[in-house]
Design a protein around this motif. Structure first.
Motif, PDB file in Angstrom:
ATOM      1  N   PRO A  13       0.897  -1.355   0.062  1.00 59.32           N
ATOM      2  CA  PRO A  13      -0.064  -0.005   0.054  1.00 59.32           C
ATOM      3  C   PRO A  13       0.837   1.286   0.028  1.00 59.32           C
ATOM      4  N   ASP A  14       0.400   2.436  -0.818  1.00 57.84           N
ATOM      5  CA  ASP A  14       0.741   3.584  -0.683  1.00 57.84           C
ATOM      6  C   ASP A  14      -0.176   4.435   0.129  1.00 57.84           C
ATOM      7  N   THR A  15      -0.030   4.135   1.520  1.00 58.28           N
ATOM      8  CA  THR A  15      -1.131   4.455   2.285  1.00 58.28           C
ATOM      9  C   THR A  15      -1.408   5.848   2.277  1.00 58.28           C
ATOM     10  N   THR A  16      -0.401   6.503   2.310  1.00 59.45           N
ATOM     11  CA  THR A  16      -0.606   8.367   2.280  1.00 59.45           C
ATOM     12  C   THR A  16      -0.475   8.835   1.006  1.00 59.45           C
ATOM     13  N   GLY A  17      -0.501   8.184  -0.235  1.00 53.21           N
ATOM     14  CA  GLY A  17      -0.481   8.706  -1.457  1.00 53.21           C
ATOM     15  C   GLY A  17       0.629   9.572  -1.802  1.00 53.21           C
ATOM     16  N   ALA A  18       2.059   9.179  -1.099  1.00 52.75           N
ATOM     17  CA  ALA A  18       3.198  10.012  -1.026  1.00 52.75           C
ATOM     18  C   ALA A  18       3.936   9.608  -2.256  1.00 52.75           C
ATOM     19  N   CYS A  19       3.800   8.517  -2.877  1.00 57.52           N
ATOM     20  CA  CYS A  19       4.805   7.988  -4.033  1.00 57.52           C
ATOM     21  C   CYS A  19       4.434   8.765  -5.300  1.00 57.52           C
ATOM     22  N   LEU A  20       5.675   8.942  -6.121  1.00 53.78           N
ATOM     23  CA  LEU A  20       5.524   9.402  -7.513  1.00 53.78           C
ATOM     24  C   LEU A  20       5.461   7.942  -8.055  1.00 53.78           C
ATOM     25  N   PRO A  21       4.689   7.893  -9.400  1.00 51.14           N
ATOM     26  CA  PRO A  21       4.634   6.858 -10.373  1.00 51.14           C
ATOM     27  C   PRO A  21       5.892   6.034 -10.448  1.00 51.14           C
ATOM     28  N   GLU A  22       6.822   6.774 -10.664  1.00 50.79           N
ATOM     29  CA  GLU A  22       8.188   6.079 -11.049  1.00 50.79           C
ATOM     30  C   GLU A  22       8.626   5.386  -9.654  1.00 50.79           C
ATOM     31  N   GLU A  23       8.629   6.159  -8.599  1.00 48.90           N
ATOM     32  CA  GLU A  23       9.079   5.726  -7.303  1.00 48.90           C
ATOM     33  C   GLU A  23       8.185   4.450  -6.931  1.00 48.90           C
ATOM     34  N   TYR A  24       6.848   4.483  -7.348  1.00 46.97           N
ATOM     35  CA  TYR A  24       6.104   3.116  -6.685  1.00 46.97           C
ATOM     36  C   TYR A  24       6.505   2.111  -7.611  1.00 46.97           C
ATOM     37  N   GLY A  25       6.601   2.277  -9.087  1.00 48.70           N
ATOM     38  CA  GLY A  25       6.921   1.165  -9.940  1.00 48.70           C
ATOM     39  C   GLY A  25       8.403   0.574  -9.689  1.00 48.70           C
ATOM     40  N   GLU A  26       9.331   1.430  -9.138  1.00 46.94           N
ATOM     41  CA  GLU A  26      10.683   1.088  -8.927  1.00 46.94           C
ATOM     42  C   GLU A  26      10.514   0.132  -7.759  1.00 46.94           C
ATOM     43  N   LYS A  27       9.809   0.679  -6.680  1.00 47.73           N
ATOM     44  CA  LYS A  27       9.455  -0.199  -5.511  1.00 47.73           C
ATOM     45  C   LYS A  27       9.183  -1.572  -5.631  1.00 47.73           C
ATOM     46  N   ILE A  28       7.929  -1.688  -6.790  1.00 44.68           N
ATOM     47  CA  ILE A  28       7.471  -3.252  -7.147  1.00 44.68           C
ATOM     48  C   ILE A  28       8.622  -3.842  -7.756  1.00 44.68           C
ATOM     49  N   HIS A  29       9.387  -3.007  -8.809  1.00 47.27           N
ATOM     50  CA  HIS A  29      10.403  -4.006  -9.634  1.00 47.27           C
ATOM     51  C   HIS A  29      11.507  -4.286  -8.620  1.00 47.27           C
ATOM     52  N   PHE A  30      11.923  -3.588  -7.433  1.00 45.12           N
ATOM     53  CA  PHE A  30      12.841  -3.997  -6.566  1.00 45.12           C
ATOM     54  C   PHE A  30      12.439  -5.299  -5.925  1.00 45.12           C
ATOM     55  N   LEU A  31      10.830  -5.414  -5.488  1.00 40.45           N
ATOM     56  CA  LEU A  31      10.531  -6.529  -4.669  1.00 40.45           C
ATOM     57  C   LEU A  31      10.618  -7.780  -5.589  1.00 40.45           C
ATOM     58  N   LYS A  32      10.100  -7.630  -6.911  1.00 40.87           N
ATOM     59  CA  LYS A  32      10.284  -8.858  -7.710  1.00 40.87           C
ATOM     60  C   LYS A  32      11.562  -9.176  -8.165  1.00 40.87           C
ATOM     61  N   GLU A  33      12.529  -8.351  -8.038  1.00 46.18           N
ATOM     62  CA  GLU A  33      14.015  -8.887  -8.220  1.00 46.18           C
ATOM     63  C   GLU A  33      14.639  -9.277  -6.986  1.00 46.18           C
ATOM     64  N   ASN A  34      14.142  -9.027  -5.725  1.00 44.51           N
ATOM     65  CA  ASN A  34      15.215  -9.069  -4.614  1.00 44.51           C
ATOM     66  C   ASN A  34      14.283 -10.033  -3.464  1.00 44.51           C
ATOM     67  N   VAL A  35      13.014 -10.476  -3.653  1.00 42.45           N
ATOM     68  CA  VAL A  35      12.525 -11.041  -2.609  1.00 42.45           C
ATOM     69  C   VAL A  35      12.330 -12.636  -3.090  1.00 42.45           C
ATOM     70  N   LYS A  36      12.952 -13.492  -2.403  1.00 45.50           N
ATOM     71  CA  LYS A  36      12.787 -14.906  -2.630  1.00 45.50           C
ATOM     72  C   LYS A  36      11.546 -15.427  -2.483  1.00 45.50           C
ATOM     73  N   GLY A  37      11.136 -16.412  -3.530  1.00 41.27           N
ATOM     74  CA  GLY A  37       9.780 -16.785  -3.645  1.00 41.27           C
ATOM     75  C   GLY A  37       8.686 -15.696  -4.147  1.00 41.27           C
ATOM     76  N   ILE A  38       8.840 -14.625  -4.353  1.00 38.34           N
ATOM     77  CA  ILE A  38       8.049 -13.474  -4.626  1.00 38.34           C
ATOM     78  C   ILE A  38       7.414 -13.977  -6.036  1.00 38.34           C
ATOM     79  N   HIS A  39       7.921 -14.752  -6.957  1.00 34.23           N
ATOM     80  CA  HIS A  39       7.120 -15.164  -8.182  1.00 34.23           C
ATOM     81  C   HIS A  39       6.139 -16.451  -7.778  1.00 34.23           C
ATOM     82  N   LYS A  40       6.344 -16.930  -6.628  1.00 34.22           N
ATOM     83  CA  LYS A  40       5.328 -17.823  -6.124  1.00 34.22           C
ATOM     84  C   LYS A  40       3.820 -17.197  -5.701  1.00 34.22           C
ATOM     85  N   ILE A  41       4.041 -15.950  -5.391  1.00 33.29           N
ATOM     86  CA  ILE A  41       2.683 -15.388  -4.766  1.00 33.29           C
ATOM     87  C   ILE A  41       2.218 -14.226  -5.620  1.00 33.29           C
ATOM     88  N   VAL A  42       0.975 -13.816  -5.376  1.00 35.41           N
ATOM     89  CA  VAL A  42       0.512 -12.561  -6.253  1.00 35.41           C
ATOM     90  C   VAL A  42       0.883 -11.369  -5.556  1.00 35.41           C
TER      91      VAL A  42
END
Length: 405
Positions: free
Chosen positions: A170-199
């Protein structure tokens, strides 16, 4: 390349209801839930059962009535909350518990007066406990938008290890810019073990008007689920608007994405939610506002009359609206006036149109509002035109009749 499906998680009945003045009773919640099922949403977040007996009953009753979507109940990372959520979901055909905790430095320090290590432990235990009741457990990292990516990745990895099937960012406070939020999702996809097994899910708030843009960036960067509300309702400035994100996906083929939403039911659903909540939709709201397919500028009207695509990127029928509207005001042009008179059954030649238009402009300037069909007839009647200059179309016989009146 095969299209990727984006799951639509509707939280109108939970996060959407948190808008001041929009509390829904069980009867209204059930009515909306049934409409959401017909609309084609994948997950309905039916409420926060531990918050009140009324919300518990709403979730309980919705579970009995809904067959296709997953029914989700929110809980804090508290055992009692999780137990109440599980109990409310007893009759669900497919159930999900949505539990979590704040993960940003701000939440950890000021909301919980805690440490990252303790928050990590609470998150793990909450997921493990929820897993005892349901197979499908979604974890939310509240204020993930302001959470440091390294810690967010660690907490995601640990809850996945302990049974989380969905991770909500969640971007709970609506503080992120689109690029910032997109990069956060990308970071998790690339750096969290098992991330591809979940939604991986987006959940964005609209404090800076970026909720839909942030959700879009999230799914472009690999998120598979969008959490949203009908009409974008929700606390403060609201949530990602279901109709906006769905139509962006539908209209932009290059995204190579799709949803299971029946878009022709978007407008009826919008009207239902507005009626049940008592929250009016702003007139210029994208997709579902009353002006979304209305044209009053003379230049725009001329273009629309010649070819609708000139000023309409979306076909109104695709969202459940029969047709776009040509609204007559002092800003309208001759083409629009001719068009509207023709719709009423009057065919004006050039001389007649020129005279009527001059009268119309004076009238419209004086009235300072939309000119109705009744007023158009009045203008024509009082115009003193030569009676042979106007043709009347007899629509019932589908042929033109020249009348002298």
């Amino acid at each position: 390349m095969e299209k990727r499906r984006i799951q639509i998680f509707d939280t109108t009945l939970r996060d959407g209801e948190q808008v001041p003045g929009a509390q829904l009773n069980t009867k209204k919640k059930l009515k909306i839930a049934k409409q959401l099922e017909v609309l084609g949403v994948d997950i309905i977040e039916a409420g926060f059962p531990a918050s009140s007996p009324g919300d518990y009953k709403s979730v309980h009753d919705i579970c009995k009535s809904i067959k296709n979507p997953i029914i989700c109940a929110l809980s804090r990372a508290v055992k009692k909350d999780i137990e109440i959520a599980a109990s409310s979901l007893k009759y669900a055909k497919r159930s999900r518990i949505h539990t979590g905790i704040g993960t940003s430095d701000c939440h950890i320090r000021y909301k919980f007066n805690s440490t990252p290590e303790k928050i990590m432990s609470i998150a793990i235990e909450a997921v493990k406990y929820a897993k005892k009741f349901v197979e499908d457990v979604e974890f939310y990292a509240e204020d993930a938008g302001r959470t440091k990516n390294d810690f967010l990745a660690k907490i995601c990895e640990n809850v996945i290890k302990n049974g989380a099937t969905v991770i909500n960012i969640p971007d709970t406070t609506g503080a992120c810019l689109p690029e910032e939020y997109g990069e956060k999702i990308h970071f998790l996809k690339e750096n969290v073990k098992g991330i591809h097994k979940i939604v991986l899910s987006t959940h964005c708030h609209n404090d800076l008007g970026l909720a839909t843009a942030n959700s879009l960036k999230g799914i472009i960067n690999g998120a598979q689920q969008v959490e949203c509300t009908i009409n974008g309702i929700g606390e403060r400035a609201g949530n990602t608007s279901l109709e906006e994100i769905v139509m962006i996906i539908k209209q932009n083929k290059y995204l190579n994405l799709y949803t299971n939403i029946n878009t022709q039911l978007i407008t009826p659903t919008s009207h239902l939610v507005s009626k049940c909540t008592g929250i009016k939709v702003q007139v210029n709201k994208a997709i579902v506002g009353v002006n979304a397919f209305s044209h009053s500028s003379g230049i725009h009207q001329d273009g629309i009359i010649k070819k609708k695509e000139t000023y309409e990127y979306i076909n109104p029928k695709d969202v459940g609206i029969e047709k776009s509207l040509i609204i007559l005001t002092a800003r309208s042009g001759r083409a629009a006036l001719y068009y509207r008179y023709k719709k009423l059954g009057y065919f004006l030649n050039k001389t007649s149109l020129k005279l009527i238009y001059s009268i119309f402009l004076k009238y419209a300037d004086k009235q300072q509002k939309e000119i109705t069909d009744k007023e158009l007839k009045k203008i024509l009647k009082n115009s003193n035109l030569h009676k042979k200059e106007i043709k009347i179309l007899n629509h019932s016989r589908n042929r033109k009749i020249i009348n002298v009146f």
